[in-house]
Enzyme design. Structure first.
Site, PDB file in Angstrom:
ATOM      1  N   TYR A  66      12.815  29.002 -28.845  1.00  0.00           N
ATOM      2  CA  TYR A  66      12.621  27.777 -29.576  1.00  0.00           C
ATOM      3  C   TYR A  66      11.264  27.022 -28.735  1.00  0.00           C
ATOM      4  O   TYR A  66      10.248  26.727 -29.516  1.00  0.00           O
ATOM      5  CB  TYR A  66      13.633  26.721 -29.472  1.00  0.00           C
ATOM      6  CG  TYR A  66      13.622  25.359 -30.173  1.00  0.00           C
ATOM      7  CD1 TYR A  66      13.293  25.227 -31.317  1.00  0.00           C
ATOM      8  CD2 TYR A  66      13.420  24.194 -29.382  1.00  0.00           C
ATOM      9  CE1 TYR A  66      13.209  23.977 -32.163  1.00  0.00           C
ATOM     10  CE2 TYR A  66      13.423  22.835 -29.872  1.00  0.00           C
ATOM     11  CZ  TYR A  66      13.045  22.837 -31.365  1.00  0.00           C
ATOM     12  OH  TYR A  66      13.033  21.630 -31.839  1.00  0.00           O
TER      13      TYR A  66
ATOM     14  N   SER B 284       7.795  19.990 -31.102  1.00  0.00           N
ATOM     15  CA  SER B 284       9.060  19.399 -30.339  1.00  0.00           C
ATOM     16  C   SER B 284       8.353  19.007 -28.904  1.00  0.00           C
ATOM     17  O   SER B 284       7.465  19.929 -28.404  1.00  0.00           O
ATOM     18  CB  SER B 284      10.140  20.219 -30.273  1.00  0.00           C
ATOM     19  OG  SER B 284      11.107  19.756 -29.129  1.00  0.00           O
TER      20      SER B 284
ATOM     21  N   ASP C 298      15.549  28.014 -48.849  1.00  0.00           N
ATOM     22  CA  ASP C 298      15.466  28.195 -47.271  1.00  0.00           C
ATOM     23  C   ASP C 298      14.220  28.656 -47.265  1.00  0.00           C
ATOM     24  O   ASP C 298      13.578  29.681 -47.678  1.00  0.00           O
ATOM     25  CB  ASP C 298      16.358  29.549 -46.982  1.00  0.00           C
ATOM     26  CG  ASP C 298      16.452  29.646 -45.479  1.00  0.00           C
ATOM     27  OD1 ASP C 298      15.564  29.307 -44.863  1.00  0.00           O
ATOM     28  OD2 ASP C 298      17.508  30.438 -45.154  1.00  0.00           O
ATOM     29  N   VAL C 299      13.473  28.044 -46.170  1.00  0.00           N
ATOM     30  CA  VAL C 299      12.055  28.036 -45.939  1.00  0.00           C
ATOM     31  C   VAL C 299      11.870  29.493 -45.374  1.00  0.00           C
ATOM     32  O   VAL C 299      10.633  29.939 -45.192  1.00  0.00           O
ATOM     33  CB  VAL C 299      11.663  27.028 -44.908  1.00  0.00           C
ATOM     34  CG1 VAL C 299      11.551  25.631 -45.752  1.00  0.00           C
ATOM     35  CG2 VAL C 299      12.163  26.918 -43.675  1.00  0.00           C
TER      36      VAL C 299
END
Length: 269
Positions: free
Chosen positions: A166, A154, A76-77
């Site tokens: 986000y 993104s 998991d980063v």
């Protein structure tokens, strides 16, 4: 020089060697498309992901289909020690490092009224923190090869869309790439950002919308001038270009790969 060509590095005495690239989140979706594209262009690879089965499958396919040397780990980063160790072990296993693609990312929590402070912190760490930590660990190796990094942000980082945590993290990631390009340029390292638009990936959100609400999906297609969402392979091709020496004059850039998308949400701005 393209990714298909070999390059030389310190201590090779002119001997041709294969380029080596790390891709975080490289076993699924855009990450898998990216590792496949880089392998097809002659790169050796290191990849990580959270699901052991997908990591093992991706590594096996890359070796079998392209003959690439592949170093793969399940992690998991958000585990900073594990991520730092992965980057260093990957560079040692591959014998060099020419590129880093920080592809792992995502969002935690819902809207402003329901997302917790932990959701905001984890979303930031997952996108911005992981990118910065992976690149910090890679700097000693990338400086030897005059390599480069690509951070995957993104369209939501500069075209407003919920969830806000986000969008804010992706905007920060875009600025991170520009800042680090200036900081690491004297070391010979380029840093760029790619901002994918909404991608149609089997089993993922937009594919589920297409199946569950075809009318809403067709309306969303209207946000794209050419009437179709972005394919992961389209983004992977741009990432591969930015990692290659063909992009040696591209530094500190944010490259949209969104097919001219307007709103990054099916429900407007």
């Amino acid at each position: 020089m393209t990714s298909q060509e070999t390059t030389t590095g310190p201590g090779t005495a002119g001997q041709a060697v294969r380029r080596a690239v790390i891709v975080t989140g490289g076993s699924r979706a855009l990450g898998r498309a990216t590792t496949g594209r880089l392998a097809a262009e002659g790169c050796d690879l290191a990849l990580c992901g959270r699901d052991p089965e997908s990591v093992e499958t991706a590594a096996a396919e890359l070796r079998e289909q392209h003959g690439s040397t592949v170093h793969a780990e399940c992690l998991d980063v958000l585990d900073e020690a594990a991520l730092d160790g992965f980057v260093r072990r990957s560079a040692e296993a591959l014998g060099r490092l020419d590129g880093l693609v920080a592809c792992a990312g995502g969002a935690r929590g819902g809207d402003l009224l329901t997302a917790t402070p932990e959701d905001w912190a984890d979303t930031y760490r997952l996108n911005v923190g992981h990118s910065a930590l992976a690149l910090r660990a890679a700097v000693p190796y990338l400086s030897r090869t005059r390599g480069s990094a690509v951070l995957v942000a993104s369209v939501s980082g500069w075209k407003p869309a919920p969830p806000a945590q986000y969008a804010a993290a992706k905007a920060a990631q875009i600025h991170l790439a520009a800042s680090l390009a200036r900081e690491l340029g004297p070391r010979g390292i380029r840093v760029n950002c790619v901002s994918p638009g909404s991608m149609l990936i089997p089993g993922k959100g937009w594919d589920r919308l297409r199946q569950q609400d075809p009318e809403a999906y067709r309306a969303f297609e209207g946000e794209f001038p050419m009437g179709r969402l972005v394919a992961p392979e389209d983004v992977a091709a741009v990432i591969a270009f930015l990692v290659s020496d063909q992009a040696r004059a591209v530094n500190g850039a944010n490259v949209p790969v969104d097919a001219g998308q307007n709103a990054p949400s099916a429900y407007g701005y």
